[in-house]
Design an enzyme around this catalytic site. Structure first.
Site, PDB file in Angstrom:
ATOM      1  N   CYS A 131       0.927  -1.195   0.105  1.00  0.00           N
ATOM      2  CA  CYS A 131      -0.029   0.004  -0.069  1.00  0.00           C
ATOM      3  C   CYS A 131       1.034   1.156  -0.078  1.00  0.00           C
ATOM      4  O   CYS A 131       2.102   1.145   0.114  1.00  0.00           O
ATOM      5  CB  CYS A 131      -0.977  -0.059   1.117  1.00  0.00           C
ATOM      6  SG  CYS A 131      -0.070  -0.090   2.862  1.00  0.00           S
TER       7      CYS A 131
ATOM      8  N   GLY B 284      -1.451   0.532  -4.783  1.00  0.00           N
ATOM      9  CA  GLY B 284      -2.429  -0.229  -4.542  1.00  0.00           C
ATOM     10  C   GLY B 284      -3.713   0.310  -5.239  1.00  0.00           C
ATOM     11  O   GLY B 284      -3.983   1.399  -4.934  1.00  0.00           O
TER      12      GLY B 284
ATOM     13  N   ASN C  14       1.846   0.828   5.734  1.00  0.00           N
ATOM     14  CA  ASN C  14       2.260   0.077   4.641  1.00  0.00           C
ATOM     15  C   ASN C  14       3.287  -0.795   5.139  1.00  0.00           C
ATOM     16  O   ASN C  14       4.458  -0.213   6.057  1.00  0.00           O
ATOM     17  CB  ASN C  14       3.006   1.151   3.779  1.00  0.00           C
ATOM     18  CG  ASN C  14       3.852   0.712   2.679  1.00  0.00           C
ATOM     19  OD1 ASN C  14       4.667   1.257   2.165  1.00  0.00           O
ATOM     20  ND2 ASN C  14       3.355  -0.618   2.079  1.00  0.00           N
ATOM     21  N   GLY C  15       3.272  -2.006   5.061  1.00  0.00           N
ATOM     22  CA  GLY C  15       4.168  -3.006   5.358  1.00  0.00           C
ATOM     23  C   GLY C  15       3.468  -4.493   5.796  1.00  0.00           C
ATOM     24  O   GLY C  15       2.380  -4.813   5.244  1.00  0.00           O
TER      25      GLY C  15
ATOM     26  N   TYR D 241      10.744  -1.863  -9.279  1.00  0.00           N
ATOM     27  CA  TYR D 241       9.369  -1.980  -9.817  1.00  0.00           C
ATOM     28  C   TYR D 241       8.300  -1.178  -9.167  1.00  0.00           C
ATOM     29  O   TYR D 241       7.561  -0.438  -9.809  1.00  0.00           O
ATOM     30  CB  TYR D 241       9.091  -3.523  -9.668  1.00  0.00           C
ATOM     31  CG  TYR D 241       7.711  -3.757 -10.317  1.00  0.00           C
ATOM     32  CD1 TYR D 241       7.273  -3.640 -11.653  1.00  0.00           C
ATOM     33  CD2 TYR D 241       6.551  -4.155  -9.593  1.00  0.00           C
ATOM     34  CE1 TYR D 241       6.018  -3.702 -12.287  1.00  0.00           C
ATOM     35  CE2 TYR D 241       5.269  -4.305 -10.137  1.00  0.00           C
ATOM     36  CZ  TYR D 241       4.919  -4.421 -11.280  1.00  0.00           C
ATOM     37  OH  TYR D 241       3.913  -4.356 -11.826  1.00  0.00           O
TER      38      TYR D 241
END
Length: 483
Positions: free
Chosen positions: A15, A44, A118-119, A261
């Site tokens: 995210c 996301g 996020n994680g 990426y």
């Protein structure tokens, strides 16, 4: 041309987070959050949310789908306040349902907090089981809710919300970049390894912004101040920006795949320009294994930057050989394989004129299962390519990730079952080459400071054992066992 091409299922990233604190009435925090989420939509596309704070009164709007689908002018105009916390999500922990959309809002004895994460917590299962035994009732299946519960518990005996956050962090294992909003404060925290990016920006003199990437700062009109350092906790309120916990000084382990990426090419993460790093990957691939060819093309989007670097170094002309429909979301983020395959039929198409009768060097960022690269090589040949030389701007995936990248178990990774030479033969390419592990540091222009565990198996932080890892993504199982 690519209508029959099922695009390679890329690694998934969890995210993007965003937060803003503004005593300046001229700054509309809802619209700033909207713009920040739009800039981070690539991180996301399953769900998104914005929570605003108007002098302690929280307003929330969350939805499945894209940012542009979730928020219109009427919704944004209803989100009033001087602070906001926002999130875009792809699920690696927890189901893809609206209940799991973030930011998560919790009302407890000390008031209200909102949290965006996020994680991926490697001890999420243990935390969940422990909290259930203490009487916690979970409303979601995301590890973020466990973080929120611990913060609420710690706040009861803490003098401030920032102290409660600091006291919560030692309970957490794995990766986390957090934005936590209380009635009066906005807090950002990054795990001691710095697995996921988190940056600080400023609008004018009084408004501070936290975001996963610098491109979100650009989108909301903020200037970059600095990165949140690993282990650091910072707080913004009406008096400005404050460091409430200094960095741990631990060796940084930012996910290297952010550069390969995940991140947008116009972002700068921990001082490294993403676009330049990807170009260097292409340059290094040419130096590793030169090949006689007529044209270089890249698979959109991140393969293009490496292709440009490859072309500049080799002197082989770069051509746009594959066109992406920019109005179709990232295929890998679609929740089901069926939806991914339907999307890709509209997403990519070939320009045969660019490579018909020519020897082609094709740049892509990764190979996971390997089925797609064979199909791509095949359709290029069918469209007239004389030769196809496959170049991958990352090393082979050989190990699963536990820090927020949804790289599957080893049984699904083609590089765990076959040698590079075998993968080349299976793809039908005339030659194949991956970026070598020893060239990751030259690609970034730094010595160390990144996590390459998915390529090497050298994990910089504890990982769950297999039995726990299998359970931690389905919290409904332990919930059902509790009587």
């Amino acid at each position: 041309m690519l209508n029959e091409f099922a695009y390679e299922q890329k690694p998934h990233e969890e995210c993007g987070v965003f937060g803003i604190c503004s005593p300046d009435a001229s700054v509309n925090v809802a619209y700033a959050s909207y713009n920040g989420l739009l800039a981070q939509q690539h991180r996301g596309q399953e769900s998104c949310g914005i929570v605003t704070n108007d002098r302690g009164v929280f307003s929330s709007s969350k939805s499945m789908g894209l940012v542009t689908e979730a928020f219109d002018q009427q919704v944004l105009d209803s989100l009033l306040g001087q602070m906001a916390c926002a999130h875009v999500r792809y699920s690696t922990a927890g189901a893809s349902v609206r209940e799991n959309a973030q930011p998560l809002v919790m009302r407890y004895i000390k008031g209200t907090i909102a949290i965006a994460h996020n994680g991926n917590l490697t001890n999420a299962y243990e935390l969940h089981e422990e909290l259930i035994q203490k009487g916690c009732i979970f409303q979601t299946t995301i590890d973020t809710e466990a973080i929120a519960y611990i913060i609420a518990q710690q706040r009861v005996t803490s003098s401030s919300i920032e102290e409660a956050v600091i006291r919560t962090l030692p309970y957490l294992r794995g990766s986390y970049s957090l934005v936590v909003m209380s009635p009066q404060k906005l807090i950002a925290a990054r795990d001691p390894n710095g697995f996921r990016p988190l940056v600080i920006g400023r609008i004018g003199e009084r408004t501070y912004v936290f975001a996963s990437e610098t491109c979100a700062l650009d989108a909301c009109g903020a200037t970059f101040v600095r990165d949140v350092e690993p282990g650091e906790v910072v707080m913004a309120d009406r008096d400005g920006l404050h460091v409430v916990q200094k960095p741990t000084g631990r060796h940084k382990s930012l996910c290297v795949f952010e550069y390969i990426y995940f991140a947008r090419p116009d972002s700068v993460i921990d001082g490294i320009n993403v676009y330049e790093a990807r170009k260097r990957a292409g340059c290094l691939l040419w130096k590793q294994k030169p090949v006689d060819a007529d044209v270089v093309i890249g698979v959109p989007e991140s393969g293009i930057d490496a292709a440009i670097g490859y072309a500049e170094t080799s002197g082989i002309p770069y051509q746009k050989g594959i066109v992406k429909n920019s109005y179709i979301g990232r295929t890998f983020i679609k929740p089901t394989q069926g939806e991914r395959e339907k999307s890709v039929r509209l997403k990519l198409n070939l320009i045969p004129h660019a490579f018909r009768g020519k020897r082609v060097v094709l740049l892509d960022d990764s190979i996971v299962r390997g089925t797609t690269c064979a199909r791509l090589v095949s359709v290029l040949r069918d469209a007239g390519a004389k030769e196809v030389h496959l170049r991958i701007s990352s090393p082979p995936f050989r190990w699963p990730c536990y820090y927020g990248t949804d790289i599957p178990d080893k049984d699904c990774l083609i590089a765990c079952q076959h040698t590079v030479e075998e993968i080349g033969k299976m793809s039908g390419a005339d030659s194949i080459d991956y970026l070598r592990v020893e060239n990751l540091a030259p690609m970034l222009g730094v010595e160390g400071g990144f996590c390459d565990a998915c390529f090497t198996g050298h994990y910089p932080a504890p990982i769950p054992n297999v039995s726990v890892a299998d359970k931690m993504y389905d919290y409904t199982k332990p919930i059902q066992r509790v009587k």
